[in-house]
Motif scaffolding. Structure first.
Motif, PDB file in Angstrom:
ATOM      1  N   CYS A  47      87.284  -1.925  19.453  1.00 14.40           N
ATOM      2  CA  CYS A  47      88.246  -1.233  18.581  1.00 14.40           C
ATOM      3  C   CYS A  47      89.370  -0.593  19.388  1.00 14.40           C
ATOM      4  CB  CYS A  47      87.541  -0.169  17.742  1.00 14.40           C
ATOM      5  SG  CYS A  47      86.619  -0.843  16.370  1.00 14.40           S
ATOM      6  N   PHE A  48      89.028  -0.033  20.540  1.00  9.45           N
ATOM      7  CA  PHE A  48      90.059   0.557  21.389  1.00  9.45           C
ATOM      8  C   PHE A  48      91.044  -0.505  21.857  1.00  9.45           C
ATOM      9  CE2 PHE A  48      91.645   1.778  25.600  1.00  9.45           C
ATOM     10  CZ  PHE A  48      92.314   2.950  25.259  1.00  9.45           C
ATOM     11  N   GLY A  49      90.529  -1.660  22.263  1.00  2.00           N
ATOM     12  CA  GLY A  49      91.414  -2.743  22.708  1.00  2.00           C
ATOM     13  C   GLY A  49      92.307  -3.256  21.585  1.00  2.00           C
ATOM     14  N   ALA A  51      93.186  -1.568  18.881  1.00  2.00           N
ATOM     15  CA  ALA A  51      94.132  -0.502  18.540  1.00  2.00           C
ATOM     16  C   ALA A  51      95.253  -0.425  19.564  1.00  2.00           C
ATOM     17  CB  ALA A  51      93.401   0.839  18.450  1.00  2.00           C
ATOM     18  N   LEU A  52      94.930  -0.574  20.822  1.00  2.00           N
ATOM     19  CA  LEU A  52      95.954  -0.555  21.861  1.00  2.00           C
ATOM     20  C   LEU A  52      96.909  -1.729  21.715  1.00  2.00           C
ATOM     21  CD1 LEU A  52      96.938   0.907  24.409  1.00  2.00           C
ATOM     22  CD2 LEU A  52      95.444  -0.599  25.727  1.00  2.00           C
ATOM     23  N   THR A  53      96.362  -2.898  21.414  1.00  2.00           N
ATOM     24  CA  THR A  53      97.208  -4.075  21.191  1.00  2.00           C
ATOM     25  C   THR A  53      98.110  -3.878  19.978  1.00  2.00           C
ATOM     26  OG1 THR A  53      95.500  -5.479  22.156  1.00  2.00           O
ATOM     27  CG2 THR A  53      97.180  -6.570  20.826  1.00  2.00           C
ATOM     28  N   ALA A  55      99.169  -1.038  18.785  1.00  6.68           N
ATOM     29  CA  ALA A  55     100.180  -0.030  19.090  1.00  6.68           C
ATOM     30  C   ALA A  55     101.279  -0.600  19.983  1.00  6.68           C
ATOM     31  CB  ALA A  55      99.528   1.174  19.764  1.00  6.68           C
ATOM     32  N   LEU A  56     100.897  -1.406  20.957  1.00  4.07           N
ATOM     33  CA  LEU A  56     101.897  -1.966  21.867  1.00  4.07           C
ATOM     34  C   LEU A  56     102.793  -2.987  21.178  1.00  4.07           C
ATOM     35  CD1 LEU A  56      99.841  -2.375  25.161  1.00  4.07           C
ATOM     36  CD2 LEU A  56     101.581  -0.666  24.645  1.00  4.07           C
ATOM     37  N   GLN A  58     103.440  -2.882  17.964  1.00  5.32           N
ATOM     38  CA  GLN A  58     103.949  -2.147  16.811  1.00  5.32           C
ATOM     39  C   GLN A  58     103.548  -2.786  15.481  1.00  5.32           C
ATOM     40  OE1 GLN A  58     108.140  -1.557  17.412  1.00  5.32           O
ATOM     41  NE2 GLN A  58     107.799  -0.123  19.100  1.00  5.32           N
ATOM     42  N   TRP A  60     101.354  -1.744  12.922  1.00  9.64           N
ATOM     43  CA  TRP A  60     100.673  -0.487  12.620  1.00  9.64           C
ATOM     44  C   TRP A  60      99.441  -0.670  11.745  1.00  9.64           C
ATOM     45  CZ3 TRP A  60     102.222   2.226  16.292  1.00  9.64           C
ATOM     46  CH2 TRP A  60     103.548   2.192  16.734  1.00  9.64           C
ATOM     47  N   LEU A  63      96.513  -1.194  13.988  1.00  9.82           N
ATOM     48  CA  LEU A  63      96.111   0.084  14.588  1.00  9.82           C
ATOM     49  C   LEU A  63      95.306   0.907  13.596  1.00  9.82           C
ATOM     50  CD1 LEU A  63      96.355   2.143  16.940  1.00  9.82           C
ATOM     51  CD2 LEU A  63      98.459   2.932  15.857  1.00  9.82           C
TER      52      LEU A  63
END
Length: 95
Positions: A47-49, A51-53, A55-56, A58, A60, A63
């Motif tokens: 989930c962190f990966g 979400a980071l992807t 966010a980078l 955009q 949303w 995310l």
């Protein structure tokens, strides 16, 4: 002079399931709880990966979706830890 036998509270007996070969006391837990915790930790990393992807790039909604899934996984881990902790309150428990 007869002395009455004293009754001391007995220490809880440690069963082989509660102590490892090295003498370290194990945490009581069911395989179900252990699987929930291990898979939950793996899902949190995923989930962190994601979400980071999101966010980078955009995107949303990706995310937000990763955040919702992470919240559900965290709640599941918390419930599994509570179930596991409740197992240790019996008469043969050390904790």
């Amino acid at each position: 002079m007869s002395e009455e036998p004293r009754s001391y509270p007995q220490e809880p007996r440690i069963t082989p399931e509660q102590e490892s070969e090295k003498g370290i006391v194990r945490v009581p837990g069911t395989p179900r709880d252990v699987i929930h915790i291990l898979l939950g930790a793996l899902l949190l990393v995923v989930c962190f990966g994601v979400a980071l992807t999101g966010a980078l790039t955009q995107v949303w909604w990706v995310l937000a979706a990763a955040g919702v899934v992470a919240a559900i996984v965290i709640a599941d881990i918390v419930f599994a830890l509570r179930r596991q902790r409740r197992l240790g309150v019996g008469p043969r428990s050390r904790g």
